[in-house]
Write a protein that holds these residues in place. Structure first.
Motif, PDB file in Angstrom:
ATOM      1  N   TYR A 127       0.785  -1.242   0.000  1.00  0.00           N
ATOM      2  CA  TYR A 127       0.000   0.000   0.000  1.00  0.00           C
ATOM      3  C   TYR A 127       0.818   1.293   0.000  1.00  0.00           C
ATOM      4  O   TYR A 127       0.225   2.370   0.112  1.00  0.00           O
ATOM      5  CB  TYR A 127      -0.954   0.010   1.210  1.00  0.00           C
ATOM      6  CG  TYR A 127      -1.874  -1.193   1.212  1.00  0.00           C
ATOM      7  CD1 TYR A 127      -2.885  -1.327   0.257  1.00  0.00           C
ATOM      8  CD2 TYR A 127      -1.721  -2.219   2.139  1.00  0.00           C
ATOM      9  CE1 TYR A 127      -3.713  -2.438   0.233  1.00  0.00           C
ATOM     10  CE2 TYR A 127      -2.551  -3.331   2.124  1.00  0.00           C
ATOM     11  CZ  TYR A 127      -3.536  -3.438   1.171  1.00  0.00           C
ATOM     12  OH  TYR A 127      -4.353  -4.541   1.145  1.00  0.00           O
ATOM     13  N   TYR A 150      -0.934  -2.631  -4.435  1.00  0.00           N
ATOM     14  CA  TYR A 150      -2.312  -2.195  -4.713  1.00  0.00           C
ATOM     15  C   TYR A 150      -2.399  -0.714  -5.055  1.00  0.00           C
ATOM     16  O   TYR A 150      -3.464  -0.227  -5.404  1.00  0.00           O
ATOM     17  CB  TYR A 150      -3.229  -2.495  -3.513  1.00  0.00           C
ATOM     18  CG  TYR A 150      -3.615  -3.960  -3.427  1.00  0.00           C
ATOM     19  CD1 TYR A 150      -4.477  -4.525  -4.356  1.00  0.00           C
ATOM     20  CD2 TYR A 150      -3.107  -4.779  -2.440  1.00  0.00           C
ATOM     21  CE1 TYR A 150      -4.826  -5.862  -4.300  1.00  0.00           C
ATOM     22  CE2 TYR A 150      -3.451  -6.123  -2.370  1.00  0.00           C
ATOM     23  CZ  TYR A 150      -4.314  -6.654  -3.307  1.00  0.00           C
ATOM     24  OH  TYR A 150      -4.657  -7.983  -3.246  1.00  0.00           O
ATOM     25  N   LEU A 207      -5.820  -8.043 -10.907  1.00  0.00           N
ATOM     26  CA  LEU A 207      -6.873  -9.043 -10.764  1.00  0.00           C
ATOM     27  C   LEU A 207      -7.332  -9.561 -12.120  1.00  0.00           C
ATOM     28  O   LEU A 207      -7.295  -8.850 -13.103  1.00  0.00           O
ATOM     29  CB  LEU A 207      -8.079  -8.421 -10.040  1.00  0.00           C
ATOM     30  CG  LEU A 207      -7.796  -8.080  -8.582  1.00  0.00           C
ATOM     31  CD1 LEU A 207      -7.838  -6.595  -8.367  1.00  0.00           C
ATOM     32  CD2 LEU A 207      -8.789  -8.767  -7.692  1.00  0.00           C
ATOM     33  N   THR A 261     -10.054 -13.750  -8.475  1.00  0.00           N
ATOM     34  CA  THR A 261     -10.990 -13.879  -7.352  1.00  0.00           C
ATOM     35  C   THR A 261     -12.340 -14.365  -7.900  1.00  0.00           C
ATOM     36  O   THR A 261     -12.553 -14.354  -9.116  1.00  0.00           O
ATOM     37  CB  THR A 261     -11.175 -12.518  -6.662  1.00  0.00           C
ATOM     38  OG1 THR A 261     -11.677 -11.600  -7.651  1.00  0.00           O
ATOM     39  CG2 THR A 261      -9.868 -11.988  -6.094  1.00  0.00           C
ATOM     40  N   GLY A 275     -13.178  -2.953  -0.133  1.00  0.00           N
ATOM     41  CA  GLY A 275     -12.127  -3.456  -1.026  1.00  0.00           C
ATOM     42  C   GLY A 275     -12.679  -4.025  -2.315  1.00  0.00           C
ATOM     43  O   GLY A 275     -12.681  -5.236  -2.533  1.00  0.00           O
ATOM     44  N   GLY A 278     -11.721  -4.025  -5.434  1.00  0.00           N
ATOM     45  CA  GLY A 278     -10.855  -4.528  -6.511  1.00  0.00           C
ATOM     46  C   GLY A 278     -11.086  -3.802  -7.821  1.00  0.00           C
ATOM     47  O   GLY A 278     -11.063  -2.567  -7.893  1.00  0.00           O
ATOM     48  N   GLU A 308     -12.467   1.836  -0.437  1.00  0.00           N
ATOM     49  CA  GLU A 308     -11.330   1.222  -1.134  1.00  0.00           C
ATOM     50  C   GLU A 308     -10.062   1.975  -0.744  1.00  0.00           C
ATOM     51  O   GLU A 308     -10.006   3.193  -0.901  1.00  0.00           O
ATOM     52  CB  GLU A 308     -11.575   1.295  -2.651  1.00  0.00           C
ATOM     53  CG  GLU A 308     -10.402   0.922  -3.513  1.00  0.00           C
ATOM     54  CD  GLU A 308      -9.878  -0.478  -3.206  1.00  0.00           C
ATOM     55  OE1 GLU A 308     -10.616  -1.438  -3.453  1.00  0.00           O
ATOM     56  OE2 GLU A 308      -8.742  -0.591  -2.703  1.00  0.00           O
ATOM     57  N   LEU A 339      -7.151   1.656  -7.697  1.00  0.00           N
ATOM     58  CA  LEU A 339      -8.283   0.743  -7.917  1.00  0.00           C
ATOM     59  C   LEU A 339      -9.607   1.506  -7.897  1.00  0.00           C
ATOM     60  O   LEU A 339     -10.540   1.178  -8.628  1.00  0.00           O
ATOM     61  CB  LEU A 339      -8.281  -0.369  -6.866  1.00  0.00           C
ATOM     62  CG  LEU A 339      -7.205  -1.439  -7.088  1.00  0.00           C
ATOM     63  CD1 LEU A 339      -7.173  -2.443  -5.950  1.00  0.00           C
ATOM     64  CD2 LEU A 339      -7.424  -2.179  -8.403  1.00  0.00           C
ATOM     65  N   ASN A 379     -15.198  -9.293  -0.276  1.00  0.00           N
ATOM     66  CA  ASN A 379     -14.648 -10.543  -0.800  1.00  0.00           C
ATOM     67  C   ASN A 379     -13.130 -10.427  -0.869  1.00  0.00           C
ATOM     68  O   ASN A 379     -12.610  -9.536  -1.552  1.00  0.00           O
ATOM     69  CB  ASN A 379     -15.220 -10.833  -2.194  1.00  0.00           C
ATOM     70  CG  ASN A 379     -14.797 -12.212  -2.685  1.00  0.00           C
ATOM     71  OD1 ASN A 379     -15.130 -13.225  -2.074  1.00  0.00           O
ATOM     72  ND2 ASN A 379     -14.048 -12.256  -3.770  1.00  0.00           N
ATOM     73  N   GLU A 380     -12.454 -11.316  -0.178  1.00  0.00           N
ATOM     74  CA  GLU A 380     -10.982 -11.352  -0.169  1.00  0.00           C
ATOM     75  C   GLU A 380     -10.365 -10.000   0.193  1.00  0.00           C
ATOM     76  O   GLU A 380      -9.447  -9.535  -0.469  1.00  0.00           O
ATOM     77  CB  GLU A 380     -10.446 -11.836  -1.519  1.00  0.00           C
ATOM     78  CG  GLU A 380     -10.670 -13.316  -1.740  1.00  0.00           C
ATOM     79  CD  GLU A 380      -9.730 -13.889  -2.777  1.00  0.00           C
ATOM     80  OE1 GLU A 380      -8.555 -13.501  -2.799  1.00  0.00           O
ATOM     81  OE2 GLU A 380     -10.183 -14.719  -3.568  1.00  0.00           O
TER      82      GLU A 380
HETATM   83  C1  SAM Z   1      -7.566  -9.316  -3.063  1.00  0.00           C
HETATM   84  S1  SAM Z   1      -8.287  -7.829  -3.536  1.00  0.00           S
HETATM   85  C2  SAM Z   1      -9.992  -8.329  -3.694  1.00  0.00           C
HETATM   86  C3  SAM Z   1     -10.771  -7.427  -4.610  1.00  0.00           C
HETATM   87  C4  SAM Z   1     -12.243  -7.782  -4.824  1.00  0.00           C
HETATM   88  N1  SAM Z   1     -13.004  -7.763  -3.597  1.00  0.00           N
HETATM   89  C5  SAM Z   1     -12.406  -9.103  -5.517  1.00  0.00           C
HETATM   90  O1  SAM Z   1     -12.911 -10.041  -4.904  1.00  0.00           O
HETATM   91  O2  SAM Z   1     -12.029  -9.203  -6.691  1.00  0.00           O
HETATM   92  C6  SAM Z   1      -8.264  -6.897  -2.017  1.00  0.00           C
HETATM   93  C7  SAM Z   1      -8.931  -5.537  -2.103  1.00  0.00           C
HETATM   94  O3  SAM Z   1      -9.066  -4.991  -0.796  1.00  0.00           O
HETATM   95  C8  SAM Z   1      -8.580  -3.637  -0.784  1.00  0.00           C
HETATM   96  N2  SAM Z   1      -8.233  -3.360   0.619  1.00  0.00           N
HETATM   97  C9  SAM Z   1      -7.217  -3.839   1.339  1.00  0.00           C
HETATM   98  N3  SAM Z   1      -7.285  -3.400   2.617  1.00  0.00           N
HETATM   99  C10 SAM Z   1      -8.408  -2.669   2.707  1.00  0.00           C
HETATM  100  C11 SAM Z   1      -9.058  -1.960   3.774  1.00  0.00           C
HETATM  101  N4  SAM Z   1      -8.542  -1.906   4.985  1.00  0.00           N
HETATM  102  N5  SAM Z   1     -10.228  -1.332   3.504  1.00  0.00           N
HETATM  103  C12 SAM Z   1     -10.763  -1.365   2.256  1.00  0.00           C
HETATM  104  N6  SAM Z   1     -10.175  -1.999   1.206  1.00  0.00           N
HETATM  105  C13 SAM Z   1      -9.031  -2.636   1.436  1.00  0.00           C
HETATM  106  C14 SAM Z   1      -7.473  -3.687  -1.823  1.00  0.00           C
HETATM  107  O4  SAM Z   1      -7.085  -2.421  -2.277  1.00  0.00           O
HETATM  108  C15 SAM Z   1      -8.192  -4.504  -2.914  1.00  0.00           C
HETATM  109  O5  SAM Z   1      -9.134  -3.742  -3.615  1.00  0.00           O
END
Ligand code: SAM
Length: 407
Positions: free
Chosen positions: A71, A78, A85, A93, A124, A126, A152, A157, A193-194
């Motif tokens: 970050y 990211y 992705l 994902t 998050g 993505g 996000e 992103l 998700n993830e």
């Molecule tokens: C592995 S990607 C998953 C993206 C999407 N949800 C998908 O399933 O395709 C992780 C996402 O979470 C975001 N992220 C990570 N930490 C976060 C936080 N504390 N709050 C919000 N978003 C976050 C990243 O920037 C990214 O968009």
């Protein structure tokens, strides 16, 4: 001498061509394709930033290294511009894999709307793929939310999400609002998700002196990891997991206070409604089993997995499985109820994924996969079916979701 003066410390790849060689060597050792020159430039700039941080303290906890690797503004995995992705990126994902995922999740959201405000908050998001699939399906069902909020952390992103929405659903652009922080008192449905597995964690190792914490240093050969017993690692050892005594020396485990804090603030923010979180993970007893001596850390780079997080700085994703027991306990301490905990396979099956399969047969293949292959990856135990779990949480909410029905 200024605090940033690095002369007291070993020189870390001051030279761009040394750094290029280091990356090439890492790719050869890990059998990974080499990044292009622009990507190495970004990684080099990040390596200098991280080594300056290390200069200040001589070593930094692994979680701080991971925070920078993923970050660091403009440079982290990211936050920089590379495509992460989907089939062209580093990993796929569920929403990137198949629209079946969003269509099915929309069923749970509609059930929840019967008992809360028709408002969604996605954490998050993505590429924005899930947002578009959900909005499209909710429009078909005539249940478009009043507002679709997105939180996000990555500015890059966020821009991609805005572009995708404009391209695919221009008439719904005004429905989607990007937030900079959690709302103070949210009513509606929160989904993620993830996301949790992308929140930084610590590495701990069982040593002859007890549980020790991982720190990152550097020298002319790149970044390196060393373990020291600290108050933090002693604290974890004192929590006295049933299985600790059975762990062999060298046993690795990941822990994350940041994930816990994240859950605490999330549940503080929820006033009424429910939360659906999907992620790779286990209940604590299974996660910390003596049969998992290498922990669960995974790095993703161009559809390949490995477990060397210090390599390819800023160019690869770094994750580990989620400790769902700990997160559920934290949520309960904030006054929330557990709606359910199950596997992705069961959740999607009980939410009615089958009904969308026949319609989808006519649609194009996604990521080169036929609908049958998409379904298999979403549901098969060795793929996402069992490895991804779904945790449902709620506050002041009287509804149930069919995905969490007991059989
Ligand atoms: C592995 S990607 C998953 C993206 C999407 N949800 C998908 O399933 O395709 C992780 C996402 O979470 C975001 N992220 C990570 N930490 C976060 C936080 N504390 N709050 C919000 N978003 C976050 C990243 O920037 C990214 O968009």
């Amino acid at each position: 001498m200024s605090v940033m003066d690095s002369s007291r410390f070993p020189t870390f790849c001051c030279d761009r061509s040394d750094y290029q060689q280091l990356i090439e060597e890492q790719c050869r050792t890990l059998e990974l394709p080499e990044p292009n020159s622009a990507a190495v430039d970004v990684s080099f700039a990040l390596a200098q930033k991280v080594s300056e941080l290390i200069n200040l303290k001589q070593k930094i906890p692994f979680s701080d290294f991971m925070q920078q690797a993923l970050y660091a503004p403009g440079l982290g995995y990211y936050s920089a511009g590379s495509y992460k992705l989907g089939a062209q990126g580093d990993f796929v994902t569920a929403p990137e894999l198949s629209p079946l995922f969003g269509k099915t999740l929309a069923q749970s959201i509609m059930q929840a709307f019967e008992h809360t405000q028709p408002v969604i908050l996605e954490l998050g998001a993505g590429s924005g793929r899930l947002m578009c699939d959900l909005l499209r399906q909710l429009e078909v069902e005539e249940r478009v939310p009043e507002t679709y909020y997105i939180l996000e952390v990555s500015a890059e992103l966020r821009q991609r999400q805005q572009q995708l929405l404009k391209a695919e659903l221009p008439h719904l652009v005004t429905k989607v609002v990007w937030l900079d922080k959690l709302p103070q008192s949210f009513k509606g449905v929160i989904i993620g998700n993830e996301v949790i597995d992308a929140i930084p964690f610590e590495l701990l190792m069982k040593t002859e002196h007890g549980l020790a914490q991982g720190f990152v240093k550097y020298n002319e050969r790149g970044f390196s990891l060393e373990f020291h017993v600290t108050d933090y690692s002693r604290g974890w050892q004192k929590r006295n997991f049933n299985s600790y005594s059975m762990w062999p020396e060298g046993y690795l485990v990941e822990t994350s206070e940041l994930r816990n804090d994240w859950m605490r603030t999330l549940m503080e923010s929820l006033e009424q409604g429910c939360v659906i979180l999907l992620d790779y993970g286990y209940e604590q007893e299974e996660l910390y089993s003596p049969y998992r001596p290498q922990g669960t850390l995974q790095c993703y780079y161009r559809q390949r997995k490995h477990s060397t997080p210090l390599a390819l700085l800023g160019l690869q994703d770094i994750t580990c499985s989620v400790n769902f027991t700990q997160l559920a306990e934290t949520a309960q301490q904030q006054g929330s109820d557990i709606l359910g905990f199950t596997s992705q396979a069961l959740f999607l099956t009980l939410s009615g994924i089958e009904q969308f399969v026949a319609q989808a047969q006519d649609s194009d293949t996604i990521a080169g996969l036929s609908v049958a292959q998409q379904l298999q990856t979403l549901l098969m135990p060795a793929e996402m079916g069992q490895t991804i779990k779904v945790l449902g949480l709620s506050k002041n909410f009287s509804g149930t979701l069919s995905g969490f029905k007991s059989l």
